[in-house]
Design a protein around this motif. Structure first.
Motif, PDB file in Angstrom:
ATOM      1  N   SER A 148      15.080  33.931  25.503  1.00 28.11           N
ATOM      2  CA  SER A 148      14.268  33.265  26.438  1.00 28.11           C
ATOM      3  C   SER A 148      15.176  33.344  27.698  1.00 28.11           C
ATOM      4  O   SER A 148      16.291  33.677  28.042  1.00 28.11           O
ATOM      5  N   PRO A 149      14.299  32.692  28.965  1.00 26.83           N
ATOM      6  CA  PRO A 149      14.854  32.928  30.241  1.00 26.83           C
ATOM      7  C   PRO A 149      15.838  32.022  30.766  1.00 26.83           C
ATOM      8  O   PRO A 149      16.074  30.923  30.189  1.00 26.83           O
ATOM      9  N   PRO A 150      16.672  32.339  31.833  1.00 25.85           N
ATOM     10  CA  PRO A 150      17.243  31.258  32.595  1.00 25.85           C
ATOM     11  C   PRO A 150      16.278  30.131  33.068  1.00 25.85           C
ATOM     12  O   PRO A 150      15.220  30.533  33.564  1.00 25.85           O
ATOM     13  N   LEU A 151      16.920  28.991  33.197  1.00 27.52           N
ATOM     14  CA  LEU A 151      16.132  27.813  33.597  1.00 27.52           C
ATOM     15  C   LEU A 151      15.922  28.142  35.326  1.00 27.52           C
ATOM     16  O   LEU A 151      16.859  27.826  36.038  1.00 27.52           O
ATOM     17  N   ASN A 152      14.854  28.622  35.684  1.00 27.41           N
ATOM     18  CA  ASN A 152      14.461  28.506  37.051  1.00 27.41           C
ATOM     19  C   ASN A 152      13.601  27.765  37.405  1.00 27.41           C
ATOM     20  O   ASN A 152      12.353  27.808  37.356  1.00 27.41           O
ATOM     21  N   LEU A 153      13.902  26.551  38.301  1.00 26.43           N
ATOM     22  CA  LEU A 153      13.011  25.562  38.748  1.00 26.43           C
ATOM     23  C   LEU A 153      12.422  25.596  39.905  1.00 26.43           C
ATOM     24  O   LEU A 153      12.079  24.701  40.650  1.00 26.43           O
ATOM     25  N   SER A 190      23.579  31.703  22.933  1.00 19.01           N
ATOM     26  CA  SER A 190      23.343  31.885  23.883  1.00 19.01           C
ATOM     27  C   SER A 190      22.006  32.549  24.080  1.00 19.01           C
ATOM     28  O   SER A 190      21.324  32.654  22.874  1.00 19.01           O
ATOM     29  N   THR A 191      21.384  32.813  25.185  1.00 18.23           N
ATOM     30  CA  THR A 191      20.233  33.107  25.575  1.00 18.23           C
ATOM     31  C   THR A 191      20.250  34.664  26.053  1.00 18.23           C
ATOM     32  O   THR A 191      20.958  34.977  26.792  1.00 18.23           O
ATOM     33  N   LEU A 192      19.138  35.442  25.954  1.00 19.89           N
ATOM     34  CA  LEU A 192      19.162  36.870  26.627  1.00 19.89           C
ATOM     35  C   LEU A 192      17.696  36.909  27.005  1.00 19.89           C
ATOM     36  O   LEU A 192      16.722  36.737  26.574  1.00 19.89           O
ATOM     37  N   TRP A 193      17.620  37.477  28.271  1.00 20.78           N
ATOM     38  CA  TRP A 193      16.255  37.870  29.021  1.00 20.78           C
ATOM     39  C   TRP A 193      16.484  39.261  29.441  1.00 20.78           C
ATOM     40  O   TRP A 193      17.359  39.478  30.183  1.00 20.78           O
ATOM     41  N   PRO A 194      15.173  39.852  29.621  1.00 20.61           N
ATOM     42  CA  PRO A 194      15.389  41.158  30.327  1.00 20.61           C
ATOM     43  C   PRO A 194      15.259  41.010  31.936  1.00 20.61           C
ATOM     44  O   PRO A 194      14.464  40.322  32.282  1.00 20.61           O
ATOM     45  N   ALA A 224      21.845  45.202  24.745  1.00 22.16           N
ATOM     46  CA  ALA A 224      22.595  43.907  25.219  1.00 22.16           C
ATOM     47  C   ALA A 224      22.826  42.971  24.206  1.00 22.16           C
ATOM     48  O   ALA A 224      23.912  42.201  24.126  1.00 22.16           O
ATOM     49  N   ALA A 225      21.820  42.734  23.247  1.00 20.01           N
ATOM     50  CA  ALA A 225      22.102  41.831  22.065  1.00 20.01           C
ATOM     51  C   ALA A 225      23.173  42.133  21.438  1.00 20.01           C
ATOM     52  O   ALA A 225      23.777  41.360  20.954  1.00 20.01           O
ATOM     53  N   LEU A 226      23.448  43.590  21.188  1.00 15.36           N
ATOM     54  CA  LEU A 226      24.510  43.891  20.393  1.00 15.36           C
ATOM     55  C   LEU A 226      25.921  43.815  20.975  1.00 15.36           C
ATOM     56  O   LEU A 226      26.782  43.212  20.446  1.00 15.36           O
ATOM     57  N   ALA A 227      25.975  43.597  22.295  1.00 17.93           N
ATOM     58  CA  ALA A 227      27.126  43.285  22.830  1.00 17.93           C
ATOM     59  C   ALA A 227      27.584  42.000  22.685  1.00 17.93           C
ATOM     60  O   ALA A 227      28.782  41.587  22.296  1.00 17.93           O
ATOM     61  N   ILE A 228      26.325  40.949  22.336  1.00 17.45           N
ATOM     62  CA  ILE A 228      26.896  39.460  22.012  1.00 17.45           C
ATOM     63  C   ILE A 228      27.051  39.671  20.663  1.00 17.45           C
ATOM     64  O   ILE A 228      28.342  38.850  20.184  1.00 17.45           O
ATOM     65  N   TRP A 241      21.717  34.833  29.648  1.00 17.15           N
ATOM     66  CA  TRP A 241      22.330  35.938  30.026  1.00 17.15           C
ATOM     67  C   TRP A 241      21.134  36.967  30.384  1.00 17.15           C
ATOM     68  O   TRP A 241      19.877  37.034  29.700  1.00 17.15           O
ATOM     69  N   VAL A 242      21.221  37.912  31.449  1.00 17.16           N
ATOM     70  CA  VAL A 242      20.319  39.012  31.530  1.00 17.16           C
ATOM     71  C   VAL A 242      20.749  40.457  31.086  1.00 17.16           C
ATOM     72  O   VAL A 242      21.934  40.546  31.223  1.00 17.16           O
ATOM     73  N   ASP A 243      19.750  41.131  30.461  1.00 19.55           N
ATOM     74  CA  ASP A 243      20.435  42.295  29.675  1.00 19.55           C
ATOM     75  C   ASP A 243      21.264  43.340  30.817  1.00 19.55           C
ATOM     76  O   ASP A 243      22.043  43.671  30.153  1.00 19.55           O
TER      77      ASP A 243
END
Length: 275
Positions: A148-153, A190-194, A224-228, A241-243
């Motif tokens: 899921s993405p960073p919270l961008n308002l 944590s979250t991860l988004w491309p 990126a997921a594997l790094a986490i 996080w962004v990939d």
């Protein structure tokens, strides 16, 4: 690649796309991988089933368990977690990858459609996390990763597709909240988004095939997921996080190999990212 032998990774929506790619990388690292998704029989237009991915994971060197699962069914989710622990002796990582997309305005979205994307995205991630937590607490290297993405308002992201945004931001709020709730238990969340659009069969089928030519392959998200997953502390926890950023921090500088179309000169930035 660091070994994941004797570690168990539970991935929702793992029959295709990003979930499948994460499953294959984890399998190649020797992990026990649970392929949890609804697709048990071949789809007419979308390739991949839980069984075909299980075979691929085992061919890559991992152990696989295919479980047909709808994340909206909390009883079945609970059973799936218990089945995982019986099969592999524990649980180390939950990847909340299952997702439904609907890029429509609130005025053009039925409540029934909103209920569907909310139940899969936000509620499904909550149900899976709640069922996984008792087992994750017993691991010495536990992670919850939500795609899921960073919270961008910014206004330009709040305007165009409110129902989908609510559901994906809900996943992020849930995961960042879990990072704090579970910090004393040593469970990272944590979250991860491309950074860019990702070329998957679902994107090609549901959106515009032209987007595929401006996309990266699912491999970048899997790495990126594997790094986490390989981190053994809480350094990734409580972050969105962004990939590309994760991989750059890992020393990766060549991103050309991730392009779906090798000759693409411009890639499409993913939703909710401005820079």
């Amino acid at each position: 690649m660091s070994s994941l032998k004797n570690r168990t990774i539970f991935i929702t929506g793992a029959s295709r796309g990003i979930g499948r790619e994460i499953a294959l990388l984890c399998g190649a690292a020797g992990a026990n991988v649970v392929i949890a998704a609804k697709t048990a029989e071949p789809h007419a237009k979308l390739p991949g089933t839980i069984h075909s991915v299980a075979e691929e994971v085992e061919a890559a060197g991992g152990q696989a368990l295919a479980i047909q699962l709808d994340v909206r069914d909390e009883d079945r989710v609970q059973e799936a977690m218990e089945q995982t622990v019986r099969q592999f002796g524990g649980l180390d990582v939950l990847v909340n990858n299952a997702s439904a997309i609907s890029l429509t305005r609130l005025q053009d979205t039925s409540v029934k459609r909103f209920d569907l994307i909310h139940e899969i995205n936000t509620r499904g991630s909550l149900v899976c996390a709640q069922a996984a937590i008792p087992h994750l607490k017993k691991s010495d290297q536990a992670h919850i990763i939500s795609l899921s993405p960073p919270l961008n308002l910014k206004k330009h992201w709040l305007k165009p597709f409110i129902p989908y945004t609510l559901s994906k931001y809900g996943m992020t709020l849930l995961t960042l909240g879990l990072a704090e709730e579970l910090r004393d238990d040593g469970v990272s969340a944590s979250t991860l988004w491309p950074q860019t659009a990702i070329a998957t069969a679902a994107v090609q089928y549901a959106l515009d095939e032209k987007i595929m030519q401006q996309s990266r392959t699912p491999l970048i998200m899997a790495e990126a997921a594997l790094a986490i997953i390989n981190s053994n502390d809480l350094s990734f926890s409580g972050q969105s996080w962004v990939d590309e950023a994760i991989l750059r921090a890992q020393g990766v500088n060549d991103f050309e190999r991730y392009k779906f179309a090798p000759d693409a000169t411009e890639l499409m930035r993913d939703l909710y990212l401005d820079e």
